[in-house]
Structure formats: C-alpha cells, structure tokens
Motif scaffolding. Structure first.
Motif, PDB file in Angstrom:
ATOM      1  N   ASP A 150       0.829  -1.173  -0.049  1.00 30.23           N
ATOM      2  CA  ASP A 150       0.152   0.091   0.039  1.00 30.23           C
ATOM      3  C   ASP A 150       0.880   1.345  -0.013  1.00 30.23           C
ATOM      4  N   ASP A 151       2.008   1.251   0.411  1.00 32.00           N
ATOM      5  CA  ASP A 151       2.806   2.282   0.611  1.00 32.00           C
ATOM      6  C   ASP A 151       4.262   2.151  -0.125  1.00 32.00           C
ATOM      7  N   LYS A 152       4.795   3.295  -0.713  1.00 30.06           N
ATOM      8  CA  LYS A 152       6.177   3.302  -1.240  1.00 30.06           C
ATOM      9  C   LYS A 152       7.191   2.459  -0.480  1.00 30.06           C
ATOM     10  N   ASN A 153       7.291   2.850   0.931  1.00 28.39           N
ATOM     11  CA  ASN A 153       8.433   2.246   1.604  1.00 28.39           C
ATOM     12  C   ASN A 153       7.991   0.553   1.639  1.00 28.39           C
ATOM     13  N   ARG A 154       7.095   0.101   1.348  1.00 29.18           N
ATOM     14  CA  ARG A 154       6.398  -1.352   1.381  1.00 29.18           C
ATOM     15  C   ARG A 154       6.605  -1.884   2.813  1.00 29.18           C
ATOM     16  N   GLY A 155       5.883  -1.193   3.553  1.00 25.91           N
ATOM     17  CA  GLY A 155       5.617  -1.593   4.892  1.00 25.91           C
ATOM     18  C   GLY A 155       4.242  -2.285   5.202  1.00 25.91           C
ATOM     19  N   LYS A 156       3.364  -2.054   4.280  1.00 29.29           N
ATOM     20  CA  LYS A 156       2.225  -2.805   4.576  1.00 29.29           C
ATOM     21  C   LYS A 156       1.749  -3.478   3.335  1.00 29.29           C
ATOM     22  N   GLU A 157       1.713  -4.947   3.408  1.00 25.27           N
ATOM     23  CA  GLU A 157       1.463  -5.640   2.529  1.00 25.27           C
ATOM     24  C   GLU A 157      -0.043  -5.731   1.943  1.00 25.27           C
ATOM     25  N   PHE A 158      -0.314  -5.466   0.623  1.00 24.75           N
ATOM     26  CA  PHE A 158      -1.681  -5.473   0.096  1.00 24.75           C
ATOM     27  C   PHE A 158      -2.039  -6.980  -0.573  1.00 24.75           C
ATOM     28  N   LYS A 159      -1.222  -7.661  -1.179  1.00 22.09           N
ATOM     29  CA  LYS A 159      -1.549  -8.758  -1.953  1.00 22.09           C
ATOM     30  C   LYS A 159      -0.122  -9.388  -2.230  1.00 22.09           C
ATOM     31  N   GLU A 160      -0.238 -10.904  -2.462  1.00 23.55           N
ATOM     32  CA  GLU A 160       0.886 -11.722  -2.787  1.00 23.55           C
ATOM     33  C   GLU A 160       0.642 -12.166  -4.238  1.00 23.55           C
ATOM     34  N   ILE A 161       1.238 -11.895  -5.178  1.00 25.18           N
ATOM     35  CA  ILE A 161       0.914 -12.299  -6.558  1.00 25.18           C
ATOM     36  C   ILE A 161       1.812 -13.223  -6.992  1.00 25.18           C
TER      37      ILE A 161
END
Length: 330
Positions: A150-161
């Motif tokens: 969700d964020d540029k710093n990749r701190g909050k995962e949204f989905k594994e693809i």
C-alpha cells in the motif's frame, strides 16, 4: 414519410451497433485476484476450496491445507488458472459463476483462449486499468511470487501475486515501482521482483539455458492439478508458464504442445526442448510433459504426490512412455 422512416431506421441501426459494441466490451474483464482457479463446471467446489473461490484468494492457505487425497480430488474438476490482471472474455453466465476464455493460453477448445468456469466476483472491468494496460509499460514478475504494498516504503502488504503476472507501471521511484491494479488503484512493489518492458516484443529473446534457469527457480514447489502459477503447477502449466515468461507463446495443454513446435530426434535434444510421454508405452494419448535441461536430465512437475524436480529421464520410469520431443525455440 419516407425520410422519416429512413431516419428511424438509421437511429435504430446506430443504436444496435452501439449496444453491440458495449456488450462486446463488457464481455472483456480482468482477473481481480492474485490467481483465479478455473473449473470444469460451475460451483463444483468443496469446503476446502473456499480460499480459492473468494475475493481475495489465499493460495497458500488453499494449497497447504489440502491433503494428498483432496489434491487428487481436483483431477478433472479443474482446467487451468489465470493471473492477476489477465484479460478474459466472458462466454456464458450461470448464477454467481461465469465461463470465460483466458487470453494468452492457446488451445483448440476456443480461439479466444482457454475456456472454463470461475466465480464472477473474481473479475473486474475498471476502465482506467484497461487504459493503463494498453498505454503503459508493464512489470513482468520474475520472482516465484512477489508482494504488492500500500505504501512506497513497502511496509504494509496488500497482496501476494504470482510469477509471470503483468501489471501496468505508472512510475518508478528508487527501488520501488508503482503499478496499476484491476480494482484497487495503484500499489507499490519491489523492482527486484520484476522486469519492465514497453511491449511483449521487447522481452529479450531466450535460449535454452534461460528457460532452464527460470524453471529451476521452482524446484521443490508442490504440484497442483491445473496449476499455472508460482503457487503450484501441473506439468503443462509449468512448461507453458516458463515459456510465456520469456515472451514465447505455446499451447496450454501437453497433448497440444506435443502437436506443435518442431519435432526433434532423441539424439538431437537441446536445452529447452519439451519431452512428451504417452500411455501404451509412448503410443497412446500424451499425458505428461517435461523440459530437457541437458545431460539426459529433465525438469518437470510430475504429480500430486511430488514437487518440481530434476530426473535422469531416460533412466527413469518415464523412459518407456517417451513419445517424442518438440522445440519451440528458433
């Protein structure tokens, strides 16, 4: 009166053309889950399959929760899989399910792509995504799986693809890139997980060694009937996806892969050639495919009791079923 009738006829004709165009457009959708699993018949699922037919899906929970017997229960019930953002065409609707043709999976079953059933809620038709997909460069996932954030710093995962997923790239910043999703706006991903291309034609031409190295990423990955993702492959899903990730389109099923490409004699095998195996000591129906990696060895995804592995193919039990080889590289 004559002019009025002509005017009415013209209006009706234009209305029909417009309506037909809208209906045709509405039949094209995009996969809105990390991996959509497609079924032979609608609603032919079991309780254990719940993580695979929801939105979002949880592929790891699904594949890791099934027993061997439950995996065997998928044989014949599943047809293929489609990846996040992949285009499909709706062929038929039945309740909460739709029969679709998966673009990019060649098959004699339908000229549009591989046909099978999936839950309607796993599709999206967001116009902005469609526009970006047509106009922007795309990120091609090269890691076995990758995360969107969700964020540029990749701190909050949204989905594994999955590996081989293609998503439009909006911008790149440092070691992150912003990609478009079918229905959830823009998300961030690690640039190390993907390569960026302006078109399919820009994907570098692969040789046999490239295909072999790509396939080896998945050693130890459990088999999944109809699997075509980094969460699990069947035999032809494995070969189809490895080639597709290098910009090479081959048929989805092993029996059709065995009828295309260029025939290769056993003594002339090269890395990247596909090896086929058939019932009745190689004379019957083709039921399995693997990829030759040199020195008499093959990498393949064998069956529900196994994982992607390398074997000495002509010293194995498969030797008696050898039904020929095909080359898809120039």
């Amino acid at each position: 009166m004559k002019n009025k009738l002509l005017w009415i006829t013209a209006v009706l004709l234009l209305s029909f053309v417009f309506t037909s165009a809208v209906q045709a457009e509405n039949k094209e959708k995009y996969v809105d889950v990390s991996v959509a699993t497609l079924w032979s018949e609608p609603a032919e699922t079991r309780d254990v399959d719940a993580p695979a037919i929801s939105n979002p899906v949880d592929m790891r929970e699904w594949t890791e929760s099934m027993t061997y017997e439950q995996k065997l229960g998928l044989v014949g019930k599943l047809q293929t899989q489609a990846l996040y953002g992949q285009k499909v065409t709706i062929l038929e609707e039945k309740g909460d399910w739709v029969k679709v043709a998966v673009h990019g999976q060649p098959t004699p079953k339908n000229e549009l792509g591989y046909p099978a059933w999936m839950p309607k809620e796993q599709l999206a038709d967001e116009k902005r995504y469609s526009t970006l997909k047509d106009k922007k460069p795309f990120a091609l996932v090269t890691s076995p799986t990758a995360h969107l954030y969700d964020d540029k710093n990749r701190g909050k995962e949204f989905k594994e693809i999955s590996f081989n997923t293609k998503l439009p790239v909006v911008t790149q910043a440092g070691d992150s890139m912003l990609v478009a999703t079918p229905s959830d706006g823009m998300k961030w991903m690690n640039e190390e997980d993907a390569s960026v291309y302006n078109s399919e034609e820009e994907i570098p031409e692969a040789d046999g060694e490239d295909l072999v190295e790509t396939g080896k990423q998945f050693l130890g990955l459990p088999y999944l009937w109809a699997g075509a993702s980094g969460f699990g492959f069947d035999c032809s899903g494995f070969t189809h996806t490895i080639f597709k990730s290098h910009g090479i389109s081959i048929p989805r099923d092993s029996s059709v892969q065995a009828e295309n490409g260029t025939p290769v004699a056993k003594e002339d095998l090269q890395k990247g050639d596909l090896l086929f195996f058939a019932y009745d000591e190689g004379e019957g129906y083709v039921h399995h495919v693997g990829m030759y990696i040199g020195d008499g060895e093959m990498i393949h995804s064998p069956n529900s009791a196994s994982t992607v592995e390398i074997i000495d193919v002509f010293e194995s039990d498969y030797a008696v079923e050898f039904a020929g080889a095909r080359r898809y590289l120039d």
